[in-house]
Design a protein around this motif. Structure first.
Motif, PDB file in Angstrom:
ATOM      1  N   PHE A  37       0.812  -1.226   0.000  1.00  0.00           N
ATOM      2  CA  PHE A  37       0.000   0.000   0.000  1.00  0.00           C
ATOM      3  C   PHE A  37       0.840   1.268   0.000  1.00  0.00           C
ATOM      4  CE2 PHE A  37      -3.114  -3.158   1.340  1.00  0.00           C
ATOM      5  CZ  PHE A  37      -4.110  -2.887   0.409  1.00  0.00           C
ATOM      6  N   ASP A  38       2.129   1.138   0.286  1.00  0.00           N
ATOM      7  CA  ASP A  38       3.038   2.284   0.246  1.00  0.00           C
ATOM      8  C   ASP A  38       3.619   2.522  -1.147  1.00  0.00           C
ATOM      9  OD1 ASP A  38       4.398   4.406   1.631  1.00  0.00           O
ATOM     10  OD2 ASP A  38       6.229   3.203   1.512  1.00  0.00           O
ATOM     11  N   ARG A  39       3.428   1.576  -2.058  1.00  0.00           N
ATOM     12  CA  ARG A  39       3.981   1.730  -3.416  1.00  0.00           C
ATOM     13  C   ARG A  39       3.375   2.952  -4.106  1.00  0.00           C
ATOM     14  NH1 ARG A  39       3.162  -4.159  -6.058  1.00  0.00           N
ATOM     15  NH2 ARG A  39       1.947  -2.780  -7.383  1.00  0.00           N
ATOM     16  N   ASP A  40       4.134   3.554  -5.016  1.00  0.00           N
ATOM     17  CA  ASP A  40       3.644   4.748  -5.718  1.00  0.00           C
ATOM     18  C   ASP A  40       2.468   4.456  -6.639  1.00  0.00           C
ATOM     19  OD1 ASP A  40       5.222   3.352  -7.625  1.00  0.00           O
ATOM     20  OD2 ASP A  40       5.680   5.216  -8.683  1.00  0.00           O
ATOM     21  N   ASP A  41       2.334   3.225  -7.086  1.00  0.00           N
ATOM     22  CA  ASP A  41       1.210   2.894  -7.972  1.00  0.00           C
ATOM     23  C   ASP A  41      -0.027   2.430  -7.200  1.00  0.00           C
ATOM     24  OD1 ASP A  41       2.538   0.524  -7.253  1.00  0.00           O
ATOM     25  OD2 ASP A  41       1.941  -0.500  -9.092  1.00  0.00           O
ATOM     26  N   VAL A  42       0.053   2.390  -5.885  1.00  0.00           N
ATOM     27  CA  VAL A  42      -1.100   2.067  -5.036  1.00  0.00           C
ATOM     28  C   VAL A  42      -1.454   3.302  -4.207  1.00  0.00           C
ATOM     29  CG1 VAL A  42      -2.022   0.519  -3.254  1.00  0.00           C
ATOM     30  CG2 VAL A  42      -0.436  -0.371  -4.986  1.00  0.00           C
ATOM     31  N   ALA A  43      -0.460   3.875  -3.530  1.00  0.00           N
ATOM     32  CA  ALA A  43      -0.544   5.184  -2.875  1.00  0.00           C
ATOM     33  C   ALA A  43      -1.730   5.343  -1.920  1.00  0.00           C
ATOM     34  CB  ALA A  43      -0.548   6.297  -3.930  1.00  0.00           C
ATOM     35  N   LEU A  44      -1.807   4.446  -0.950  1.00  0.00           N
ATOM     36  CA  LEU A  44      -2.791   4.576   0.116  1.00  0.00           C
ATOM     37  C   LEU A  44      -2.013   4.631   1.438  1.00  0.00           C
ATOM     38  CD1 LEU A  44      -5.456   2.072  -1.282  1.00  0.00           C
ATOM     39  CD2 LEU A  44      -5.626   4.574  -1.208  1.00  0.00           C
ATOM     40  N   PRO A  45      -1.472   5.809   1.756  1.00  0.00           N
ATOM     41  CA  PRO A  45      -0.507   5.924   2.853  1.00  0.00           C
ATOM     42  C   PRO A  45      -1.052   5.602   4.241  1.00  0.00           C
ATOM     43  CG  PRO A  45      -1.119   8.095   2.035  1.00  0.00           C
ATOM     44  CD  PRO A  45      -1.702   7.087   1.084  1.00  0.00           C
ATOM     45  N   ASN A  46      -2.312   5.907   4.505  1.00  0.00           N
ATOM     46  CA  ASN A  46      -2.841   5.621   5.837  1.00  0.00           C
ATOM     47  C   ASN A  46      -3.092   4.131   6.035  1.00  0.00           C
ATOM     48  OD1 ASN A  46      -2.686   8.264   6.769  1.00  0.00           O
ATOM     49  ND2 ASN A  46      -4.639   8.779   5.835  1.00  0.00           N
ATOM     50  N   ILE A  47      -3.495   3.452   4.985  1.00  0.00           N
ATOM     51  CA  ILE A  47      -3.634   1.998   5.060  1.00  0.00           C
ATOM     52  C   ILE A  47      -2.247   1.379   5.220  1.00  0.00           C
ATOM     53  CG2 ILE A  47      -4.305  -0.085   3.795  1.00  0.00           C
ATOM     54  CD1 ILE A  47      -6.654   1.575   2.624  1.00  0.00           C
ATOM     55  N   ALA A  48      -1.267   1.888   4.476  1.00  0.00           N
ATOM     56  CA  ALA A  48       0.111   1.403   4.616  1.00  0.00           C
ATOM     57  C   ALA A  48       0.589   1.591   6.051  1.00  0.00           C
ATOM     58  CB  ALA A  48       1.037   2.134   3.648  1.00  0.00           C
ATOM     59  N   SER A  49       0.299   2.741   6.629  1.00  0.00           N
ATOM     60  CA  SER A  49       0.702   3.036   8.000  1.00  0.00           C
ATOM     61  C   SER A  49       0.043   2.079   8.995  1.00  0.00           C
ATOM     62  CB  SER A  49       0.354   4.480   8.345  1.00  0.00           C
ATOM     63  OG  SER A  49       0.728   4.781   9.655  1.00  0.00           O
ATOM     64  N   PHE A  50      -1.228   1.767   8.778  1.00  0.00           N
ATOM     65  CA  PHE A  50      -1.939   0.821   9.648  1.00  0.00           C
ATOM     66  C   PHE A  50      -1.253  -0.547   9.628  1.00  0.00           C
ATOM     67  CE2 PHE A  50      -4.966  -2.679   9.988  1.00  0.00           C
ATOM     68  CZ  PHE A  50      -5.467  -2.463  11.269  1.00  0.00           C
ATOM     69  N   PHE A  51      -0.933  -1.030   8.429  1.00  0.00           N
ATOM     70  CA  PHE A  51      -0.300  -2.347   8.331  1.00  0.00           C
ATOM     71  C   PHE A  51       1.138  -2.312   8.860  1.00  0.00           C
ATOM     72  CE2 PHE A  51      -3.683  -3.372   5.092  1.00  0.00           C
ATOM     73  CZ  PHE A  51      -4.321  -4.299   5.895  1.00  0.00           C
ATOM     74  N   LYS A  52       1.807  -1.175   8.745  1.00  0.00           N
ATOM     75  CA  LYS A  52       3.146  -1.043   9.321  1.00  0.00           C
ATOM     76  C   LYS A  52       3.064  -1.119  10.845  1.00  0.00           C
ATOM     77  CE  LYS A  52       7.296   1.788   9.132  1.00  0.00           C
ATOM     78  NZ  LYS A  52       7.906   3.019   8.640  1.00  0.00           N
ATOM     79  N   SER A  53       2.066  -0.482  11.422  1.00  0.00           N
ATOM     80  CA  SER A  53       1.854  -0.558  12.875  1.00  0.00           C
ATOM     81  C   SER A  53       1.499  -1.979  13.295  1.00  0.00           C
ATOM     82  CB  SER A  53       0.736   0.386  13.311  1.00  0.00           C
ATOM     83  OG  SER A  53       1.118   1.719  13.121  1.00  0.00           O
ATOM     84  N   SER A  54       0.712  -2.658  12.480  1.00  0.00           N
ATOM     85  CA  SER A  54       0.355  -4.052  12.771  1.00  0.00           C
ATOM     86  C   SER A  54       1.592  -4.937  12.739  1.00  0.00           C
ATOM     87  CB  SER A  54      -0.685  -4.555  11.765  1.00  0.00           C
ATOM     88  OG  SER A  54      -1.871  -3.807  11.859  1.00  0.00           O
ATOM     89  N   CYS A  55       2.486  -4.656  11.810  1.00  0.00           N
ATOM     90  CA  CYS A  55       3.751  -5.375  11.713  1.00  0.00           C
ATOM     91  C   CYS A  55       4.557  -5.205  13.003  1.00  0.00           C
ATOM     92  CB  CYS A  55       4.538  -4.855  10.506  1.00  0.00           C
ATOM     93  SG  CYS A  55       6.203  -5.494  10.345  1.00  0.00           S
ATOM     94  N   ALA A  56       4.665  -3.978  13.471  1.00  0.00           N
ATOM     95  CA  ALA A  56       5.417  -3.692  14.700  1.00  0.00           C
ATOM     96  C   ALA A  56       4.769  -4.377  15.912  1.00  0.00           C
ATOM     97  CB  ALA A  56       5.500  -2.188  14.920  1.00  0.00           C
TER      98      ALA A  56
END
Length: 168
Positions: A37-56
């Protein structure tokens, strides 16, 4: 053998090692989702951030289990972590459905571990699992189910964009 080990059954020790692997596998899956979701061709930064937090969070879960294993006098046995089964998603809905299934799998594994501790009358381990994991798993399942409902409601296109912009 550890001097700290007391009334800690080998099956409980093995179960904790398996759960460490499960938590690290979940961490890896969430990392793949965040990356997608962080990729430039997807570009959904808040969803990317949610999954990054889930990873942590999953990494923290594994670390707590490692610390607990050492406190009880067990030995941590790391196992290989398989690459995530999916690293590309047709939609955020598909990713959140995969995340919910992942959390259900982790929860089932924790419940099995809890049953193992009960079987061996390891009340301290049961208390640890209840206090650190089980309630949180139920809350995570509810949270993800709510996001899935919202994503179904907003539909594709602009709805997904709006969901991401308001997603915290």
């Amino acid at each position: 053998m550890s001097l700290a080990r007391q009334l800690f059954h080998d099956e409980c020790e093995a179960g904790i090692n398996a759960q460490i692997g499960m938590e690290l596998g979940a961490m890896y899956a969430y990392m793949a989702m965040a990356t997608y979701f962080d990729r430039d061709d997807v570009a959904l930064p808040n969803i990317a951030s949610f999954f990054k937090s889930s990873c942590a969070e999953e990494k923290e879960h594994a670390e707590k289990l490692i610390e607990y294993q050492n406190k009880r006098g067990g030995r941590v046995a790391f196992s290989p972590i398989a690459a995530p089964a999916k690293t590309e998603f047709a939609s955020p809905l598909e990713a959140f459905e995969a995340a919910l299934q992942l959390e259900k799998d982790v929860n089932a594994s924790l419940l099995k571990l809890h049953a193992t501790s009960d079987k061996h009358n390891d009340y301290q381990m049961s208390d640890f699992l209840e206090g650190e994991y089980l309630k949180e798993q139920v809350e995570a399942n509810k949270e993800l189910a709510g996001y899935i409902t919202q994503l179904k409601r907003v539909g594709d296109g602009l709805g997904i964009y709006h969901f991401d912009k308001t997603f915290k």
